[in-house]
Design a protein around this motif. Structure first.
Motif, mmCIF file in Angstrom:
data_model
loop_
_atom_site.group_PDB
_atom_site.id
_atom_site.type_symbol
_atom_site.label_atom_id
_atom_site.label_comp_id
_atom_site.label_asym_id
_atom_site.label_seq_id
_atom_site.Cartn_x
_atom_site.Cartn_y
_atom_site.Cartn_z
ATOM 1 N N LEU A 60 -19.260 -21.457 -51.589
ATOM 2 C CA LEU A 60 -20.147 -22.581 -51.297
ATOM 3 C C LEU A 60 -20.654 -22.527 -49.858
ATOM 4 C CD1 LEU A 60 -21.413 -25.271 -52.128
ATOM 5 C CD2 LEU A 60 -19.276 -26.396 -51.488
ATOM 6 N N ILE A 61 -19.739 -22.234 -48.910
ATOM 7 C CA ILE A 61 -20.111 -22.199 -47.487
ATOM 8 C C ILE A 61 -21.103 -21.072 -47.201
ATOM 9 C CG2 ILE A 61 -19.236 -21.753 -45.155
ATOM 10 C CD1 ILE A 61 -16.642 -23.140 -45.990
ATOM 11 N N LEU A 62 -20.858 -19.899 -47.818
ATOM 12 C CA LEU A 62 -21.673 -18.724 -47.501
ATOM 13 C C LEU A 62 -22.941 -18.627 -48.345
ATOM 14 C CD1 LEU A 62 -18.863 -16.022 -47.174
ATOM 15 C CD2 LEU A 62 -19.994 -17.292 -45.339
ATOM 16 N N GLY A 63 -23.088 -19.491 -49.336
ATOM 17 C CA GLY A 63 -24.192 -19.386 -50.285
ATOM 18 C C GLY A 63 -25.567 -19.530 -49.651
ATOM 19 N N PRO A 64 -26.587 -19.064 -50.366
ATOM 20 C CA PRO A 64 -27.955 -19.079 -49.832
ATOM 21 C C PRO A 64 -28.502 -20.479 -49.571
ATOM 22 C CG PRO A 64 -27.904 -18.301 -52.123
ATOM 23 C CD PRO A 64 -26.496 -18.398 -51.664
ATOM 24 N N THR A 65 -27.942 -21.509 -50.243
ATOM 25 C CA THR A 65 -28.444 -22.876 -50.016
ATOM 26 C C THR A 65 -27.594 -23.641 -49.002
ATOM 27 O OG1 THR A 65 -27.148 -23.695 -51.895
ATOM 28 C CG2 THR A 65 -29.426 -23.029 -52.324
ATOM 29 N N ALA A 66 -26.537 -23.000 -48.444
ATOM 30 C CA ALA A 66 -25.720 -23.648 -47.403
ATOM 31 C C ALA A 66 -26.004 -22.953 -46.074
ATOM 32 C CB ALA A 66 -24.243 -23.588 -47.772
ATOM 33 N N THR A 67 -25.113 -22.074 -45.624
ATOM 34 C CA THR A 67 -25.329 -21.377 -44.348
ATOM 35 C C THR A 67 -26.300 -20.219 -44.487
ATOM 36 O OG1 THR A 67 -23.444 -19.922 -44.739
ATOM 37 C CG2 THR A 67 -23.017 -22.000 -43.575
#
Length: 660
Positions: free
Chosen positions: A39-46
């Motif tokens: 979730l943290i590294l995903g394209p829509t987060a960070t």
């Protein structure tokens, strides 16, 4: 060379290390840690991991290894014995869930194909998460664990059916729906028969030859090749790779090599399975979640409630135990990983819009994310819903009940722990008609012992009220036979806090905490490994013709000297730095003194080795032993053999060489 894949994989593993360490401190499942990483590294987060990054193959191999491990636990005979659960409970759950969820989809305006995809995807549960959590909690063999795994097995079979059905409904493919299903069923049946024949007549011979070679690398590599080859064959047949892994595990489940195979493959399985959970986290559209969080959470709660209630009711019909049924329902209440494949397939064929597909995926991910917590607290929830506290038939668990059963005992032996050693002691005492009482926190031990009319009571040996209820103040002697040295130490301190005079014998696995136990009040400490060594030594000396009385005196002298001569061992490739309880192991280490070493020219008593905690076992000069009792001076090229933990050894070596 393009390092973009490597760079992003390194980022994933690095953040995973941090998250898992934090989640372990908070006593939260590793599964959630991996989901948070994605979730943290995903394209829509960070955005550290871009949308082009694809670890799906590695993730799927992780699921293959997981199903392979589960297959090792479920041989063909086991599967046939569980057919009522697999085909009865599993079949009813998938059928009813698909029909009801599909009907809701039609009411919401979905097309027939879109409703089918949503219903099929959400009716399946997460084999990866559920089986991993049940394995981690050692609940695979429990009643609810068996019900859950049996249902998951059918769901994996049904997933193959759905993966065939969805494109057939879309109207493409060279053959009709019925023919596609018949062909797939035929291919799957032939594959299973072929693998079971290989497992019965070929694999035992192969593993026997590998075992004779005594090569760990060869054994591990063969196990990996078997799992991956089975997955490749099912992929070649257009079936699920996970199904291939499971059948391969079943194939080896009949052999006596299965435990070794499972242990060897576990590190690969856990790491690759972690990537699978990261890949799920990467799929969550954070923008959509933030804009529609109320709808997603409501739909997730509805899905969990619906499946938990339905599966609980069906489980109770198959296995009439309300607590086990409720725990099964809570364990299987989420959506599953096959939902992602079905939604992707539907999106490619335009059965579902992009926003609807993303919404279904978000609901599935949220339901999967809360699953570890549902499984963790399933017992508490089941007890609240049924109004029953934890029932252990024929098991005594309260202090009052223990007190009633032991009130006539006096001058008895109190045994803490009913493992192998505790049971051996109790059998000898029973044969000699000596009174004893046992406390143990393993419900299976207690149930089996009480059926045999043994005075064994359920309870934690670290709880003073239970020790006193078992007659601690009237006891003649206490034997602590707990596997975990830290728990044994805690029980010892509790006993000594109320009875300073009673003899306490402590059995330990090794000598890691021997000094601590003696210091805190143990009358005698018996390290199991060292005692077995003494037994073998005595037999060796007898066979060499030594006088039996002299041997017995020598062995007793070693015991009186607290096993000093046996402490520690030289470190090797198979050695671990810590024991199973997490205590640092004791090792031997030889330090050769160069000419300029600090210790050269000084007597042993002048060197502050006592501050390091090590023991000097031996001093060698020109291949001859130098007596330590004379406090010898040290010369260059002397070899000092020291014993201690790795940290103590490192400190002592620094003192000998530099004086610091």
């Amino acid at each position: 060379m393009d390092f973009s894949f490597f760079n992003q994989l390194l980022i994933i593993f690095s953040l995973s290390v941090v998250c898992i360490a934090v989640f372990h401190r908070l006593r939260i499942s590793d599964t959630l840690a991996y989901l948070v990483v994605g979730l943290i590294l995903g394209p829509t987060a960070t955005g550290f991991i871009d949308s082009s990054f694809d670890i799906s193959l590695l993730a799927e191999i992780g699921v293959v290894f997981l199903l392979f491990s589960l297959g090792l636990e479920f041989s063909l005979s086991n599967m046939l014995a569980m057919r009522r659960v697999v085909f009865g409970l599993g079949g009813l759950q998938v059928l009813i869930s698909t029909v009801l969820i599909g009907f809701c989809g039609l009411l919401l305006g979905f097309s027939h194909a879109g409703a089918l995809v949503m219903a099929a995807g959400l009716s399946l549960s997460s084999t990866a998460i559920v089986s991993k959590e049940l394995s981690r909690r050692n609940e695979i063999r429990s009643d609810h664990g068996q019900l859950a795994i049996g249902t998951l097995i059918f769901q994996d079979i049904a997933a193959v059916f759905f993966l065939i059905l969805v494109p057939a409904v879309g109207g493409f493919g060279e053959s009709g729906l019925a023919m596609s299903l018949i062909i797939s069923l035929a291919k799957g049946s032939l594959f299973v028969v072929f693998m079971l024949m290989i497992g019965r007549w070929v694999m035992p011979k192969i593993f026997h030859e590998i075992a004779r070679a005594r090569s760990e690398e060869l054994f591990v590599l063969t196990a990996i090749v078997v799992a991956l080859l089975a997955a490749w064959l099912t992929h070649l047949l257009s079936l699920s790779m996970a199904l291939g892994g499971f059948v391969a595990g079943m194939m080896l489940g009949e052999s006596h090599y299965r435990h070794q195979v499972e242990a060897d493959i576990r590190p690969f399985r856990d790491i690759l399975l972690g990537l699978f959970f990261v890949s799920i986290g990467l799929m969550l559209d954070l923008d959509q979640f933030l804009s529609q969080w109320h709808l997603i959470l409501l739909a997730s709660a509805g899905l969990i409630l619906f499946k938990a209630v339905l599966i609980s009711q069906l489980s109770y019909f198959v296995f009439p135990d309300r607590k086990a049924a409720i725990r099964t329902g809570l364990s299987l209440a989420q959506g599953g990983e096959f939902c992602f494949a079905l939604v992707a397939l539907a999106a490619n064929n335009q059965f579902l819009s992009a926003s609807t597909s993303s919404l279904i995926l978000s609901v599935t991910i949220v339901s999967m994310a809360v699953t570890p917590l549902l499984i963790r607290y399933s017992e508490t929830i089941a007890e609240r819903l049924t109004g029953e506290r934890k029932k252990r038939p024929t098991m005594i668990s309260s202090a009052d009940r223990i007190r009633q059963e032991t009130e006539t005992m006096d001058n008895h032996i109190l045994i803490c722990g009913y493992g192998r050693v505790g049971q051996a002691i109790s059998r000898f005492l029973d044969k000699e008609s000596l009174p004893f009482a046992v406390l143990d926190d393993d419900p299976v031990h207690v149930r089996e012992a009480t059926r045999a009319s043994m005075p064994v009571f359920y309870g934690d040996c670290q709880r003073l009220e239970l020790l006193e209820a078992a007659g601690l103040k009237r006891a003649r002697l206490v034997a602590i036979c707990i596997n975990n040295s830290r728990n044994a130490h805690a029980a010892l301190k509790k006993i000594r806090s109320v009875n300073a005079d009673i003899p306490i014998l402590v059995r330990t696995r090794d000598d890691a905490m021997m000094d601590t136990l003696k210091r805190d009040g143990a009358t005698e400490v018996f390290p199991e490994v060292l005692e077995s060594s003494l037994l073998i030594i005595s037999h060796v000396l007898h066979l060499l013709g030594h006088n039996k009385l002299a041997v017995a005196q020598r062995i007793d002298a070693v015991r009186r000297q607290h096993y000093n001569i046996l402490h520690g061992s030289f470190f090797g490739t198979s050695e671990a730095l810590h024991d199973l309880d997490g205590n640092p192991q004791q090792f031997l280490h030889a330090v050769t003194l160069p000419e300029k070493a600090y210790a050269v020219g000084k007597r042993l008593s002048e060197i502050p080795l006592d501050k390091t905690g090590v023991h000097i076992q031996k001093l060698t000069r020109d291949n001859d032993s130098v007596p330590l009792c004379n406090d010898p001076s040290l010369h260059s090229d002397d070899v000092v053999l020291i014993n201690g933990t790795p940290e103590q050894i490192e400190h002592a070596e620094t003192v000998l060489l530099s004086g610091q």
